[in-house]
Scaffold this motif. Sequence first.
Motif, PDB file in Angstrom:
ATOM      1  N   VAL A  55       0.959  -1.365  -0.121  1.00 24.63           N
ATOM      2  CA  VAL A  55       0.192   0.319   0.138  1.00 24.63           C
ATOM      3  C   VAL A  55       0.761   1.745   0.114  1.00 24.63           C
ATOM      4  CG1 VAL A  55      -1.582   1.403   1.535  1.00 24.63           C
ATOM      5  CG2 VAL A  55      -1.907  -0.894   0.902  1.00 24.63           C
ATOM      6  N   TYR A  76      -4.817   3.400   1.768  1.00 22.21           N
ATOM      7  CA  TYR A  76      -4.835   3.747   0.162  1.00 22.21           C
ATOM      8  C   TYR A  76      -5.512   4.579  -0.083  1.00 22.21           C
ATOM      9  CZ  TYR A  76      -4.154   4.460  -4.625  1.00 22.21           C
ATOM     10  OH  TYR A  76      -3.847   4.938  -5.875  1.00 22.21           O
ATOM     11  N   ALA A 106       2.143   1.432  -4.128  1.00 18.59           N
ATOM     12  CA  ALA A 106       1.226   2.369  -4.318  1.00 18.59           C
ATOM     13  C   ALA A 106       0.557   3.047  -4.144  1.00 18.59           C
ATOM     14  CB  ALA A 106       0.124   0.887  -4.078  1.00 18.59           C
ATOM     15  N   ALA A 107       0.729   4.182  -2.967  1.00 17.52           N
ATOM     16  CA  ALA A 107       0.546   5.005  -3.129  1.00 17.52           C
ATOM     17  C   ALA A 107       1.574   5.888  -3.278  1.00 17.52           C
ATOM     18  CB  ALA A 107       0.419   5.925  -0.863  1.00 17.52           C
ATOM     19  N   GLN A 119      -4.032   9.661  -0.208  1.00 19.21           N
ATOM     20  CA  GLN A 119      -4.171   9.594  -1.725  1.00 19.21           C
ATOM     21  C   GLN A 119      -5.146  11.203  -1.246  1.00 19.21           C
ATOM     22  OE1 GLN A 119      -2.525   9.235  -4.456  1.00 19.21           O
ATOM     23  NE2 GLN A 119      -1.927   7.045  -3.670  1.00 19.21           N
TER      24      GLN A 119
END
Length: 163
Positions: free
Chosen positions: A10, A69, A13-14, A73
């Motif tokens: 995560v 996540y 991905a972030a 964002q």
Amino acid sequence: LLEFATGCLVSIAATKFKTDKALNFIIAGVALLAAGSFYCISNNYVPGNVTGQMARFILFGLPAAVLVYGCAQAEVHSSFALTLRKLGDASYAIYLLHMPILIIIWHALPVVFDIRYFFKNLEIGAAVILVLTIALSLAYYKYVEQALLKVKFRARTQVQAHS
């Protein structure tokens, strides 16, 4: 181990995959966590006693990853970044305190009022647990974690000054 690896993914991905759909991830994460909690309650499980690492991971780990996540964002793309930053700072306290709060509430509910009310009004119970967990975790972060960090920093500074 699975939760740790998911947290690492995560985090990656972030930073690598930016999106302006943070609210969708937040809503999905909350909905999936609520569904996992509802599943546990409807099957008479205390959420902390779900057996099997994979079951816990599917019921709570993946939904939490989606939620984290989305929050990561939203922190970048929204005006309420300060609030999210405070929640992020208190995330370890939230992690530490959520299960004791759930257990205390689980055991205190029958004493305080008829527990059937909680099951009939699950969203009220979930909201109470969420608000209590966040409020107590923010207080713990401010008055315990920060105080201990100041003591540690002061001690380190004194040791360095005497060296």
